[in-house]
Design an enzyme around this catalytic site. Structure first.
Site, mmCIF file in Angstrom:
data_model
loop_
_atom_site.group_PDB
_atom_site.id
_atom_site.type_symbol
_atom_site.label_atom_id
_atom_site.label_comp_id
_atom_site.label_asym_id
_atom_site.label_seq_id
_atom_site.Cartn_x
_atom_site.Cartn_y
_atom_site.Cartn_z
ATOM 1 N N GLU A 80 -38.920 -69.965 64.285
ATOM 2 C CA GLU A 80 -38.963 -68.686 65.124
ATOM 3 C C GLU A 80 -40.401 -68.323 64.772
ATOM 4 O OE1 GLU A 80 -37.077 -67.337 67.095
ATOM 5 O OE2 GLU A 80 -35.351 -68.325 66.725
ATOM 6 N N ARG A 90 -25.316 -56.435 69.352
ATOM 7 C CA ARG A 90 -24.161 -56.488 70.219
ATOM 8 C C ARG A 90 -22.902 -56.306 69.768
ATOM 9 N NH1 ARG A 90 -21.336 -60.702 71.904
ATOM 10 N NH2 ARG A 90 -22.730 -62.170 71.002
ATOM 11 N N CYS A 143 -30.692 -61.822 61.917
ATOM 12 C CA CYS A 143 -31.589 -62.650 61.629
ATOM 13 C C CYS A 143 -32.992 -62.212 61.981
ATOM 14 C CB CYS A 143 -31.314 -63.827 62.597
ATOM 15 S SG CYS A 143 -30.016 -64.989 62.259
ATOM 16 N N HIS A 168 -33.545 -70.991 63.140
ATOM 17 C CA HIS A 168 -32.365 -71.027 63.835
ATOM 18 C C HIS A 168 -31.944 -72.227 63.773
ATOM 19 C CE1 HIS A 168 -32.299 -66.435 65.072
ATOM 20 N NE2 HIS A 168 -31.183 -66.620 64.632
#
Length: 216
Positions: A80, A90, A143, A168
Site C-alpha cells: 500500500e 461498509r 486497514c 494487503h
C-alpha cells in the site's frame, strides 16, 4: 533491525484471518541475520487497533513496522502506497461501530504515504516468483485507518526514526474454497513474501527508480 509485524483477527463472518496466521508463522521462524521480529494480533476495530499498535511501538521501539491485513479479491501481495484520512465503513467493525464520512484523525493531513521502498520490494518479490504489486488504495475500512494512524504516529516522532507501512494479502485457499472464482494465496507464500520484504527493507533505505502507477 527490530521489526514489529501486526495481523488482524477474523472479521466479516470469516473464521480465520490469513494476516494473523502469516505473521505468527513468520515470527516463529529464525529471523535473518541482523533482524529480530515480533508479531501482535490486533482486533478489527477502528479505535482499539490503533491504541494497541501504539502501545506495541512504545514498548518495543521497532525500526520497522509492517502491518498486514486481508483483502478478499486481491490477487497478489499488495504494497500500500497511501492511507487517507477517512472512515467509511461498509460493514461495522468487530466492536459494532460503523463510521461514515468521519476523519481518522481530526485535523490531520488528507493522506500519508508509505515510507517503505515499495518498488524495490515489488521487484524482489516478483523475482522470487511471488505475485506482488503496488496498490494506491488501502480502502476506507480498518486497514486504511490503521495505516493512517501508524504513519501519523511515526510522523510525530522525528527523533525516533522508524519506517512503516501496510501490506494487503489475498484470501487463504481455505477461505476461497467457499467463494467460487475468488483468488487466494497460501500462507506459506505470504510468509515467504514477508521474509523477502524484511530483507529488502534491510537492504534499501531509499527506493529504486522504476515505473509504477495505474491507468484507471
Amino acid at each position: 533491525m527490530k521489526v514489529l509485524f501486526t495481523g488482524f483477527e477474523p472479521f466479516g463472518g470469516e473464521s480465520s484471518n490469513p494476516s494473523a496466521e502469516a505473521v505468527l508463522q513468520l515470527c516463529s521462524q529464525n529471523a535473518p541475520a541482523g533482524v529480530s521480529w515480533q508479531a501482535r494480533i490486533l482486533p478489527v476495530e477502528f479505535k482499539r487497533s490503533a491504541e494497541l499498535l501504539n502501545d506495541a511501538i512504545s514498548q518495543l521501539q521497532p525500526d520497522l513496522v509492517l502491518c498486514v491485513g486481508q483483502a478478499g479479491g486481491r490477487t497478489a501481495i499488495c504494497l500500500e502506497q497511501v492511507a487517507i484520512n477517512l472512515l467509511e465503513a461498509r460493514i461495522a467493525d468487530n466492536s459494532g461501530w460503523q463510521p461514515s464520512g468521519e476523519a481518522v484523525v481530526s485535523g490531520g493531513p488528507a493522506a500519508y504515504f508509505s515510507n517503505l521502498p515499495l518498488k524495490a520490494i515489488r521487484a524482489q518479490l516478483q523475482q522470487n516468483g511471488i505475485p506482488a504489486q503496488i496498490s494506491y488504495t488501502a480502502g476506507t475500512y480498518v486497514c486504511n485507518a490503521l495505516m493512517y494512524q501508524l504513519l501519523h504516529s511515526l510522523a510525530a516522532r522525528p527523533d525516533q526514526p522508524c519506517r512503516g507501512g501496510f501490506i494487503h494479502i489475498p484470501f487463504s485457499p481455505e477461505q476461497a474454497a467457499a467463494k467460487p472464482d475468488t483468488a487466494s494465496m497460501t500462507i506459506a507464500t505470504v510468509v515467504a513474501g514477508l521474509r523477502q520484504l524484511v530483507l529488502c527493507c534491510q537492504q534499501y533505505q531509499t527506493d529504486i527508480k522504476a515505473s509504477a502507477g495505474t491507468l484507471d
